[in-house]
Design a protein around this motif. Sequence first.
Motif, PDB file in Angstrom:
ATOM      1  N   ALA A   1      -2.518 -13.316 -17.497  1.00 19.00           N
ATOM      2  CA  ALA A   1      -1.496 -13.971 -16.671  1.00 19.00           C
ATOM      3  C   ALA A   1      -0.105 -13.706 -17.233  1.00 19.00           C
ATOM      4  O   ALA A   1       0.844 -13.439 -16.486  1.00 19.00           O
ATOM      5  CB  ALA A   1      -1.765 -15.469 -16.592  1.00 19.00           C
TER       6      ALA A   1
ATOM      7  N   ILE B   1       2.819 -13.924 -14.081  1.00 23.17           N
ATOM      8  CA  ILE B   1       2.490 -14.882 -13.012  1.00 23.17           C
ATOM      9  C   ILE B   1       2.363 -16.312 -13.534  1.00 23.17           C
ATOM     10  O   ILE B   1       1.614 -17.111 -12.988  1.00 23.17           O
ATOM     11  CB  ILE B   1       1.206 -14.465 -12.261  1.00 23.17           C
ATOM     12  CG1 ILE B   1       0.038 -14.304 -13.223  1.00 23.17           C
ATOM     13  CG2 ILE B   1       1.446 -13.193 -11.460  1.00 23.17           C
ATOM     14  CD1 ILE B   1      -1.299 -14.095 -12.527  1.00 23.17           C
TER      15      ILE B   1
ATOM     16  N   GLU C   1       7.764 -17.788 -20.254  1.00 27.12           N
ATOM     17  CA  GLU C   1       6.875 -18.719 -19.574  1.00 27.12           C
ATOM     18  C   GLU C   1       7.206 -20.137 -20.018  1.00 27.12           C
ATOM     19  O   GLU C   1       7.519 -20.365 -21.183  1.00 27.12           O
ATOM     20  CB  GLU C   1       5.391 -18.480 -19.932  1.00 27.12           C
ATOM     21  CG  GLU C   1       4.887 -17.086 -19.756  1.00 27.12           C
ATOM     22  CD  GLU C   1       5.082 -16.257 -21.016  1.00 27.12           C
ATOM     23  OE1 GLU C   1       4.986 -16.799 -22.139  1.00 27.12           O
ATOM     24  OE2 GLU C   1       5.351 -15.065 -20.876  1.00 27.12           O
TER      25      GLU C   1
ATOM     26  N   VAL D   1      -0.229 -21.406 -14.060  1.00 28.04           N
ATOM     27  CA  VAL D   1      -0.255 -20.269 -13.138  1.00 28.04           C
ATOM     28  C   VAL D   1       0.708 -20.569 -11.997  1.00 28.04           C
ATOM     29  O   VAL D   1       0.735 -21.676 -11.453  1.00 28.04           O
ATOM     30  CB  VAL D   1      -1.681 -20.034 -12.591  1.00 28.04           C
ATOM     31  CG1 VAL D   1      -1.688 -18.901 -11.564  1.00 28.04           C
ATOM     32  CG2 VAL D   1      -2.647 -19.735 -13.734  1.00 28.04           C
ATOM     33  N   ASP D   2       1.502 -19.580 -11.628  1.00 28.10           N
ATOM     34  CA  ASP D   2       2.492 -19.703 -10.565  1.00 28.10           C
ATOM     35  C   ASP D   2       1.834 -19.318  -9.238  1.00 28.10           C
ATOM     36  O   ASP D   2       1.818 -18.158  -8.858  1.00 28.10           O
ATOM     37  CB  ASP D   2       3.677 -18.784 -10.872  1.00 28.10           C
ATOM     38  CG  ASP D   2       4.732 -18.806  -9.797  1.00 28.10           C
ATOM     39  OD1 ASP D   2       4.569 -19.517  -8.780  1.00 28.10           O
ATOM     40  OD2 ASP D   2       5.735 -18.093  -9.973  1.00 28.10           O
TER      41      ASP D   2
ATOM     42  N   ASN E   1       3.524 -17.319  -6.449  1.00 24.19           N
ATOM     43  CA  ASN E   1       3.619 -15.872  -6.619  1.00 24.19           C
ATOM     44  C   ASN E   1       2.356 -15.245  -6.029  1.00 24.19           C
ATOM     45  O   ASN E   1       1.262 -15.441  -6.560  1.00 24.19           O
ATOM     46  CB  ASN E   1       3.734 -15.529  -8.105  1.00 24.19           C
ATOM     47  CG  ASN E   1       3.942 -14.060  -8.341  1.00 24.19           C
ATOM     48  OD1 ASN E   1       3.562 -13.222  -7.524  1.00 24.19           O
ATOM     49  ND2 ASN E   1       4.524 -13.729  -9.469  1.00 24.19           N
TER      50      ASN E   1
ATOM     51  N   ALA F   1       1.040 -12.484  -6.259  1.00 21.07           N
ATOM     52  CA  ALA F   1       0.272 -11.654  -7.197  1.00 21.07           C
ATOM     53  C   ALA F   1      -0.787 -12.471  -7.934  1.00 21.07           C
ATOM     54  O   ALA F   1      -1.753 -11.911  -8.450  1.00 21.07           O
ATOM     55  CB  ALA F   1       1.212 -10.985  -8.196  1.00 21.07           C
ATOM     56  N   SER F   2      -0.624 -13.790  -7.982  1.00 24.39           N
ATOM     57  CA  SER F   2      -1.589 -14.628  -8.700  1.00 24.39           C
ATOM     58  C   SER F   2      -2.855 -14.896  -7.892  1.00 24.39           C
ATOM     59  O   SER F   2      -3.898 -15.194  -8.464  1.00 24.39           O
ATOM     60  CB  SER F   2      -0.942 -15.965  -9.090  1.00 24.39           C
ATOM     61  OG  SER F   2      -0.728 -16.772  -7.946  1.00 24.39           O
TER      62      SER F   2
ATOM     63  N   TRP G   1      -5.919 -12.383  -8.300  1.00 20.05           N
ATOM     64  CA  TRP G   1      -6.291 -12.420  -9.706  1.00 20.05           C
ATOM     65  C   TRP G   1      -7.024 -13.723 -10.029  1.00 20.05           C
ATOM     66  O   TRP G   1      -8.082 -13.717 -10.649  1.00 20.05           O
ATOM     67  CB  TRP G   1      -5.055 -12.263 -10.586  1.00 20.05           C
ATOM     68  CG  TRP G   1      -5.362 -12.500 -12.028  1.00 20.05           C
ATOM     69  CD1 TRP G   1      -5.971 -11.632 -12.889  1.00 20.05           C
ATOM     70  CD2 TRP G   1      -5.117 -13.690 -12.770  1.00 20.05           C
ATOM     71  NE1 TRP G   1      -6.113 -12.221 -14.128  1.00 20.05           N
ATOM     72  CE2 TRP G   1      -5.594 -13.486 -14.073  1.00 20.05           C
ATOM     73  CE3 TRP G   1      -4.532 -14.924 -12.455  1.00 20.05           C
ATOM     74  CZ2 TRP G   1      -5.512 -14.458 -15.063  1.00 20.05           C
ATOM     75  CZ3 TRP G   1      -4.444 -15.879 -13.449  1.00 20.05           C
ATOM     76  CH2 TRP G   1      -4.932 -15.635 -14.730  1.00 20.05           C
TER      77      TRP G   1
ATOM     78  N   GLN H   1       9.459 -20.734 -10.025  1.00 24.00           N
ATOM     79  CA  GLN H   1       8.180 -20.161  -9.624  1.00 24.00           C
ATOM     80  C   GLN H   1       8.335 -19.293  -8.391  1.00 24.00           C
ATOM     81  O   GLN H   1       9.191 -19.533  -7.559  1.00 24.00           O
ATOM     82  CB  GLN H   1       7.137 -21.240  -9.392  1.00 24.00           C
ATOM     83  CG  GLN H   1       7.529 -22.246  -8.362  1.00 24.00           C
ATOM     84  CD  GLN H   1       6.595 -23.436  -8.325  1.00 24.00           C
ATOM     85  OE1 GLN H   1       5.747 -23.600  -9.169  1.00 24.00           O
ATOM     86  NE2 GLN H   1       6.753 -24.263  -7.331  1.00 24.00           N
TER      87      GLN H   1
END
Length: 125
Positions: free
Chosen positions: A23, A28, A38, A51-52, A55, A57-58, A61, A110
Amino acid sequence: MHMVVIVDPHLTRDSSYPVFEKAKEMGILVKPKGGEGEYEGWCWPGSSSWVDFFNPASWDWWKSLFKPYQLEGGAWSWTQSTENVHILNDMDEPSVFNGPEITMPKDNIQGPKRLRVKVWIESHG
């Protein structure tokens, strides 16, 4: 058989924990007010980051972590699971024991649009 996994969306800040390291590498995690690095707060595992989920992209994942098979390239996933796994997010807002109002500062950043955490908290009632 169905399995419900209860998760809290904060990660222990430990360089030996592959989920946190990935992460961090992907960028993210929720960022502090200045927008660099972070955000670090204190939660059940101790020093933690969040965890954002604003976003995009998270999203894929995060879902990949709960796949019951080895991921391509040897990426970490929770392989001791079942195909019928369901996820329950136990916390609808970040719990930060050393934060204001026992949450993270509302001016943390975020998402790609650099939203304030206040938006996250307000969007969850």
